[in-house]
Design a protein around this motif. Sequence first.
Motif, PDB file in Angstrom:
ATOM      1  N   GLY A  30       0.818  -1.201   0.000  1.00 23.13           N
ATOM      2  CA  GLY A  30       0.000   0.000   0.000  1.00 23.13           C
ATOM      3  C   GLY A  30       0.854   1.255   0.000  1.00 23.13           C
ATOM      4  N   ALA A  31       0.203   2.387   0.161  1.00 20.92           N
ATOM      5  CA  ALA A  31       0.904   3.666   0.119  1.00 20.92           C
ATOM      6  C   ALA A  31       1.947   3.778   1.234  1.00 20.92           C
ATOM      7  CB  ALA A  31      -0.098   4.807   0.216  1.00 20.92           C
ATOM      8  N   ALA A 107      -7.537   2.985   5.194  1.00 25.50           N
ATOM      9  CA  ALA A 107      -7.613   2.615   3.776  1.00 25.50           C
ATOM     10  C   ALA A 107      -8.488   3.588   3.004  1.00 25.50           C
ATOM     11  CB  ALA A 107      -8.149   1.193   3.645  1.00 25.50           C
ATOM     12  N   GLY A 110      -6.623   6.868   2.544  1.00 29.20           N
ATOM     13  CA  GLY A 110      -5.583   6.798   1.512  1.00 29.20           C
ATOM     14  C   GLY A 110      -6.139   6.873   0.105  1.00 29.20           C
ATOM     15  N   THR A 111      -7.179   6.078  -0.162  1.00 31.98           N
ATOM     16  CA  THR A 111      -7.772   6.134  -1.503  1.00 31.98           C
ATOM     17  C   THR A 111      -8.450   7.480  -1.727  1.00 31.98           C
ATOM     18  OG1 THR A 111      -9.718   5.018  -0.580  1.00 31.98           O
ATOM     19  CG2 THR A 111      -8.129   3.647  -1.730  1.00 31.98           C
ATOM     20  N   ASP A 263       0.423   8.968   3.557  1.00 26.95           N
ATOM     21  CA  ASP A 263      -0.159   9.118   2.230  1.00 26.95           C
ATOM     22  C   ASP A 263       0.181  10.469   1.601  1.00 26.95           C
ATOM     23  OD1 ASP A 263      -1.395   6.614   2.415  1.00 26.95           O
ATOM     24  OD2 ASP A 263      -3.120   7.459   3.474  1.00 26.95           O
ATOM     25  N   TRP A 290      -3.301   5.691  -6.551  1.00 29.19           N
ATOM     26  CA  TRP A 290      -4.674   5.251  -6.301  1.00 29.19           C
ATOM     27  C   TRP A 290      -4.802   3.737  -6.473  1.00 29.19           C
ATOM     28  CZ3 TRP A 290      -7.794   2.721  -9.853  1.00 29.19           C
ATOM     29  CH2 TRP A 290      -9.068   2.408  -9.391  1.00 29.19           C
ATOM     30  N   SER A 293      -3.392   1.997  -3.452  1.00 33.25           N
ATOM     31  CA  SER A 293      -4.265   2.158  -2.284  1.00 33.25           C
ATOM     32  C   SER A 293      -5.548   1.353  -2.438  1.00 33.25           C
ATOM     33  CB  SER A 293      -4.612   3.634  -2.081  1.00 33.25           C
ATOM     34  OG  SER A 293      -3.449   4.411  -1.869  1.00 33.25           O
ATOM     35  N   SER A 296      -5.127  -2.465  -2.126  1.00 30.30           N
ATOM     36  CA  SER A 296      -5.033  -2.864  -0.728  1.00 30.30           C
ATOM     37  C   SER A 296      -6.407  -2.887  -0.071  1.00 30.30           C
ATOM     38  CB  SER A 296      -4.105  -1.928   0.035  1.00 30.30           C
ATOM     39  OG  SER A 296      -2.778  -2.048  -0.417  1.00 30.30           O
TER      40      SER A 296
END
Length: 420
Positions: A30-31, A107, A110-111, A263, A290, A293, A296
């Motif tokens: 992930g990020a 999560a 982050g997205t 992030d 993206w 993120s 994940s």
Amino acid sequence: MTNRSVDPSVAEPKWNLVGPGLVVAATGVGAADLIATTVAGSKYGYALLWAVVAGCIMKVILVEGAGRYSLATGKTIFEGWSSLGRWTHWYFGPYIVIWGFVYGAAAMAGTGLALYSLFPFLSVAAWGILSGLAGMLLVWSGRYDLFEKILTAMVVLMFVTMLLAAALTLPNLGEVLKGLVPMIPEGALINVLSVAGGVGGTITLAAYGYWLREKGWDTPRFMRVMRMDNGIAYLVTGLFVISTLIVGAELLHSAGIAIGKGDQGMVDLASVLGERYGTWMSKLFLIGFWAASMSSLVGVWNGVSLMFADFLGHVQGKPHDHPDRLAGGRYYKFYIFWLTVPPMVMMFLGQPVYLILAYGVLGSLFMPYMAITLLWILNTDRVPAEWRNRPLTNLMLLLCALAFIALALNELYTRIAGLF
């Protein structure tokens, strides 16, 4: 809810035999992992490149162990843990509940940040909530074939994006090769452990056996295929994470540029790429951010929900193949809801200190827990003799356990010190 494959030794082309490994790798990267590796590159150049390679090897060993147990016994990894005693229930139960609540918020944030950076007409929170709901819809039915196709597309997108960013920086191949020689710069031990430990996931590593089951790989005859799948997946992961270190080394280290934590650091890096190579590169990199993120998020919404369903059904004494313990069952769907809806509150009200502390403490213990329990399970009659550990595997698992114990102690010290 499985997608039964034909005999892998007869009919399928080799690329079609890659699936659950890419899923576990995409979910795990992930990020946070990308920014840790990028920061390491910005601080130490290529000096920690070997740690990235070591991290991939550690994850290959751990994932292979989880997969081997599942294929050799036909049981889930939680059933293996449970055979060690009820203490595993008392650790894993609170962990998966607290982890899901906190991770769900992280999560979605982050997205949301990635999408906000691309399309700022909605807030970070709004984009995050929409991402969580989209993840919920994508995995709600438990259809593995659809889930695998979505994750594979995201892997391709993030892989191509990061490799292009690395290629544009024109890396110094001589320095790259020197970085493969193990050495620890002064004051960099924690960075070494963070880079090695952060390549490719934590709890999602244990979900591999569940994805093997969903794929239809559930007997020892799939052992060779599983190992190939796992190896290819972490080769791709290694190239991807090495690319992030190259970007950090060439773009940030040489110019002395600092980027933010978490992030936000990925957004800062996109801005640096945009200034150097044009707006198109900034946008493309944000799309890759993206994809990392979102992959994940979707992977956790499916894989950890499978683990929760198996855990809850098992402690209630329900049979191995009871619908409540499988994809699409009510426990599976409850945990997807738990990952998505309650954490939305944290998107607006902030994160409660003690919950975050519990999340950090329990989470820091998971990788040592996994390495030690695999050593225990895979050396006993819980596994048929032919599939037990070999001496080299035991040595590698022991090294994994020691590395993750060191990381856990550092994490615990940092979090507890932060309270005072």
